[in-house]
Scaffold this motif. Structure first.
Motif, PDB file in Angstrom:
ATOM      1  N   ARG A  63       0.813  -1.218   0.000  1.00 50.98           N
ATOM      2  CA  ARG A  63       0.000   0.000   0.000  1.00 50.98           C
ATOM      3  C   ARG A  63       0.852   1.276   0.000  1.00 50.98           C
ATOM      4  O   ARG A  63       0.654   2.155  -0.848  1.00 50.98           O
ATOM      5  CB  ARG A  63      -0.962   0.005   1.184  1.00 50.98           C
ATOM      6  CG  ARG A  63      -1.815   1.287   1.256  1.00 50.98           C
ATOM      7  CD  ARG A  63      -2.741   1.281   2.445  1.00 50.98           C
ATOM      8  NE  ARG A  63      -3.858   0.370   2.256  1.00 50.98           N
ATOM      9  CZ  ARG A  63      -4.998   0.697   1.641  1.00 50.98           C
ATOM     10  NH1 ARG A  63      -5.153   1.920   1.119  1.00 50.98           N
ATOM     11  NH2 ARG A  63      -5.966  -0.187   1.526  1.00 50.98           N
ATOM     12  N   ALA A  64       1.754   1.390   0.926  1.00 43.08           N
ATOM     13  CA  ALA A  64       2.515   2.646   1.034  1.00 43.08           C
ATOM     14  C   ALA A  64       3.304   2.920  -0.243  1.00 43.08           C
ATOM     15  O   ALA A  64       3.341   4.061  -0.732  1.00 43.08           O
ATOM     16  CB  ALA A  64       3.451   2.589   2.241  1.00 43.08           C
ATOM     17  N   GLY A  65       3.928   1.894  -0.794  1.00 41.13           N
ATOM     18  CA  GLY A  65       4.693   2.078  -2.028  1.00 41.13           C
ATOM     19  C   GLY A  65       3.817   2.453  -3.199  1.00 41.13           C
ATOM     20  O   GLY A  65       4.190   3.319  -4.018  1.00 41.13           O
ATOM     21  N   GLU A  75       0.915   3.979  -3.018  1.00 41.69           N
ATOM     22  CA  GLU A  75       0.442   5.345  -2.804  1.00 41.69           C
ATOM     23  C   GLU A  75       1.489   6.355  -3.262  1.00 41.69           C
ATOM     24  O   GLU A  75       1.143   7.374  -3.888  1.00 41.69           O
ATOM     25  CB  GLU A  75       0.097   5.551  -1.331  1.00 41.69           C
ATOM     26  CG  GLU A  75      -1.174   4.828  -0.904  1.00 41.69           C
ATOM     27  CD  GLU A  75      -1.458   4.935   0.580  1.00 41.69           C
ATOM     28  OE1 GLU A  75      -2.611   4.684   0.981  1.00 41.69           O
ATOM     29  OE2 GLU A  75      -0.511   5.248   1.351  1.00 41.69           O
ATOM     30  N   ARG A  76       2.758   6.074  -2.974  1.00 44.06           N
ATOM     31  CA  ARG A  76       3.827   6.961  -3.448  1.00 44.06           C
ATOM     32  C   ARG A  76       3.911   6.955  -4.969  1.00 44.06           C
ATOM     33  O   ARG A  76       4.062   8.016  -5.601  1.00 44.06           O
ATOM     34  CB  ARG A  76       5.172   6.533  -2.845  1.00 44.06           C
ATOM     35  CG  ARG A  76       5.331   6.855  -1.373  1.00 44.06           C
ATOM     36  CD  ARG A  76       6.776   6.686  -0.935  1.00 44.06           C
ATOM     37  NE  ARG A  76       7.241   5.312  -1.094  1.00 44.06           N
ATOM     38  CZ  ARG A  76       7.110   4.357  -0.168  1.00 44.06           C
ATOM     39  NH1 ARG A  76       6.510   4.639   0.987  1.00 44.06           N
ATOM     40  NH2 ARG A  76       7.578   3.143  -0.389  1.00 44.06           N
ATOM     41  N   THR A  77       3.802   5.760  -5.560  1.00 40.17           N
ATOM     42  CA  THR A  77       3.860   5.659  -7.022  1.00 40.17           C
ATOM     43  C   THR A  77       2.718   6.437  -7.657  1.00 40.17           C
ATOM     44  O   THR A  77       2.926   7.201  -8.620  1.00 40.17           O
ATOM     45  CB  THR A  77       3.793   4.188  -7.462  1.00 40.17           C
ATOM     46  OG1 THR A  77       4.919   3.480  -6.937  1.00 40.17           O
ATOM     47  CG2 THR A  77       3.790   4.061  -8.976  1.00 40.17           C
ATOM     48  N   HIS A 131       0.739  11.149 -10.562  1.00 38.16           N
ATOM     49  CA  HIS A 131      -0.167  12.296 -10.640  1.00 38.16           C
ATOM     50  C   HIS A 131       0.619  13.593 -10.766  1.00 38.16           C
ATOM     51  O   HIS A 131       0.266  14.468 -11.577  1.00 38.16           O
ATOM     52  CB  HIS A 131      -1.073  12.353  -9.410  1.00 38.16           C
ATOM     53  CG  HIS A 131      -2.043  13.493  -9.448  1.00 38.16           C
ATOM     54  ND1 HIS A 131      -1.724  14.770  -8.993  1.00 38.16           N
ATOM     55  CD2 HIS A 131      -3.308  13.582  -9.927  1.00 38.16           C
ATOM     56  CE1 HIS A 131      -2.750  15.574  -9.177  1.00 38.16           C
ATOM     57  NE2 HIS A 131      -3.729  14.876  -9.747  1.00 38.16           N
ATOM     58  N   THR A 185      -6.238   9.046  -5.171  1.00 34.68           N
ATOM     59  CA  THR A 185      -5.182   9.992  -5.551  1.00 34.68           C
ATOM     60  C   THR A 185      -5.611  10.933  -6.671  1.00 34.68           C
ATOM     61  O   THR A 185      -5.361  12.146  -6.607  1.00 34.68           O
ATOM     62  CB  THR A 185      -3.917   9.232  -5.991  1.00 34.68           C
ATOM     63  OG1 THR A 185      -3.498   8.358  -4.934  1.00 34.68           O
ATOM     64  CG2 THR A 185      -2.792  10.188  -6.351  1.00 34.68           C
ATOM     65  N   GLN A 224      -8.345  13.146  -3.513  1.00 32.44           N
ATOM     66  CA  GLN A 224      -7.344  14.055  -2.947  1.00 32.44           C
ATOM     67  C   GLN A 224      -7.050  15.217  -3.891  1.00 32.44           C
ATOM     68  O   GLN A 224      -6.839  16.352  -3.446  1.00 32.44           O
ATOM     69  CB  GLN A 224      -6.038  13.303  -2.671  1.00 32.44           C
ATOM     70  CG  GLN A 224      -6.095  12.281  -1.561  1.00 32.44           C
ATOM     71  CD  GLN A 224      -4.724  11.673  -1.313  1.00 32.44           C
ATOM     72  OE1 GLN A 224      -3.702  12.361  -1.393  1.00 32.44           O
ATOM     73  NE2 GLN A 224      -4.691  10.383  -1.026  1.00 32.44           N
ATOM     74  N   SER A 250       1.024   8.914  -6.384  1.00 26.72           N
ATOM     75  CA  SER A 250       1.234  10.354  -6.153  1.00 26.72           C
ATOM     76  C   SER A 250       2.282  10.907  -7.113  1.00 26.72           C
ATOM     77  O   SER A 250       2.106  12.001  -7.680  1.00 26.72           O
ATOM     78  CB  SER A 250       1.671  10.572  -4.701  1.00 26.72           C
ATOM     79  OG  SER A 250       1.881  11.945  -4.442  1.00 26.72           O
ATOM     80  N   ASP A 251       3.356  10.160  -7.324  1.00 27.87           N
ATOM     81  CA  ASP A 251       4.396  10.600  -8.264  1.00 27.87           C
ATOM     82  C   ASP A 251       3.861  10.676  -9.690  1.00 27.87           C
ATOM     83  O   ASP A 251       4.179  11.613 -10.443  1.00 27.87           O
ATOM     84  CB  ASP A 251       5.587   9.638  -8.215  1.00 27.87           C
ATOM     85  CG  ASP A 251       6.369   9.725  -6.913  1.00 27.87           C
ATOM     86  OD1 ASP A 251       6.165  10.701  -6.165  1.00 27.87           O
ATOM     87  OD2 ASP A 251       7.159   8.800  -6.639  1.00 27.87           O
TER      88      ASP A 251
END
Length: 409
Positions: A122-124, A126-128, A133, A373, A377, A130-131
């Motif tokens: 999940r955390a990875g 979410e970062r991917t 986007h 994302t 958000q 966000s990047d």
């Protein structure tokens, strides 16, 4: 007397609005779908499909039928795209197996998809997301299938399998080539994937790491008698192909569904708590990640709800049809982000029974993260073309998929 059957285009197979007349023809419709010239029994009803998926009189492996003759539907499609016969063995190993063999293979694949391993992504992811986007919004426009769906799904499945980041772009490119079903692109891509995994297997045998391929090739490991090189390659091809292309296209379709229903999108933004438990399952029901399920074959002559099914007859579930069955869902062609699908999954986008999709949890996580994302958000993204200008392409004998999703920020 020649057999009578109708013909369906791939566009019809993927269009819920065209299923009304098909439902009137009974629980099973004898038809040929463009791109696969074998007649099949087409199933469009929810209850009918679920019963068939749990009925032991229908099997996946046509070769196990006594006196089986002629190509399977999978072989027919591979033949249509010019695949050399030497590569046929790498397709359908898990999806076209039954009984104890299927159970053992499924247990091997399931090692990559435990809830613990999926949740750890999940955390990875979410970062991917966000990047991705940030990169797209900085550019001001982009294609959400090639520039979001494919890279996010590739990162997901490759992380689970332990494929190095340096190898992922090439693997993604090959999977994108497979999705074209263009023989000039499809065949070289399969060759590339097979040779890549042959090399990876050799590397993991000499220098094992903490990844799925290393586990599969470990001497004396579980199910080692089953896991010869061809089987490991088949499993790896299955995981990368189904773990990248279908999610990539579905993520685009899911975003399109919400952009096309601004009232429902506004409702979800107001009540983001609906996302995981209601909106994501509803998007899989409404948009359905793949139009049709894998074929099953009648193991004997019998009548199914009044339809005379003969031994060897292929049966194809319409996942679009069953997920828009008005007998199962109220106002099925309406997207409702608060819809309660009842106990369990509530839809058949991932199949049912022993062949239920092992990657369902990962697909749900990817969808939740992308919608959160890109649409909750962050707001302001919109279609860059009119809906009627969107392009679709045929999956021969299976339906259609959205080619691209142009958006602007």
């Amino acid at each position: 007397m020649s057999e009578q059957f109708s013909r369906l285009t791939n566009a019809t197979v993927s269009n819920p609005a065209e299923y009304g007349p098909l439902r009137e023809q009974g629980p099973l419709l004898r038809t040929v779908i463009d791109g696969a010239e074998l007649p099949v029994w087409f199933v469009v009803g929810f209850d009918d499909c679920k019963e068939i998926l749990h009925d032991s009189r229908f099997i996946r492996d046509q070769s196990k039928l006594p006196g089986a003759e002629g190509p399977s539907l999978t072989d027919e499609i591979l033949k249509q795209v010019g695949m050399p016969r030497e590569y046929f063995k790498y397709f359908g190993l898990l999806t076209l197996s039954d009984g104890e063999e299927h159970t053992r293979l499924r247990n091997v694949v399931a090692r990559a998809f435990t809830a613990r391993r999926v949740n750890a992504l999940r955390a990875g992811l979410e970062r991917t997301a966000s990047d991705l986007h940030a990169a797209l919004s900085a550019k001001g426009e982009g294609d959400l299938i090639s520039e979001l769906g494919y890279p996010l799904a590739t990162a997901s499945i490759c992380e689970l399998m332990g494929i190095e980041e340096a190898d992922r772009p090439q693997l993604q490119d090959w999977i994108m080539e497979l999705a074209t079903y263009d023989p000039e692109r499809f065949v070289p891509a399969v060759r590339g994937i097979v040779e890549y995994f042959k090399d990876l297997i050799a590397r993991r045998r000499s220098e094992p790491t903490d990844d799925l391929v290393s586990v599969l090739v470990k001497p004396g490991g579980m199910d080692q008698d089953l896991l010869v090189e061809d089987v490991i390659i088949s499993i790896s091809l299955l995981l990368t192909n189904t773990g990248i292309a279908p999610p990539a296209y579905f993520l685009g379709q899911a975003v399109l569904s919400l952009l096309s229903h601004p009232d429902e999108l506004a409702r979800l933004r107001t009540r983001p708590e609906l996302l995981a438990k209601h909106a994501v399952p509803e998007l899989f029901r409404y948009a359905t990640s793949v139009p049709t399920g894998g074929p099953l074959y009648a193991a004997e002559d019998f009548e199914f709800r009044g339809c005379p099914v003969k031994r060897g007859d292929p049966v194809v579930p319409s996942l679009v049809g069953v997920n828009h069955d008005p007998k199962q869902f109220s106002d099925p062609q309406r997207l409702d982000v608060a819809r309660d699908l009842g106990p369990g999954i509530g839809h058949l986008a991932f199949g049912s029974g022993s062949h239920y999709c092992t990657g369902a949890g990962l697909a749900e996580l990817e969808t939740e993260i992308v919608i959160d994302t890109f649409l909750i958000q962050n707001q302001g993204m919109e279609l860059a073309v009119e809906p009627d200008q969107l392009q679709y392409f045929d999956l021969p004998g299976k339906g259609t998929l959205l080619s691209s999703l142009p958006v602007r920020f």
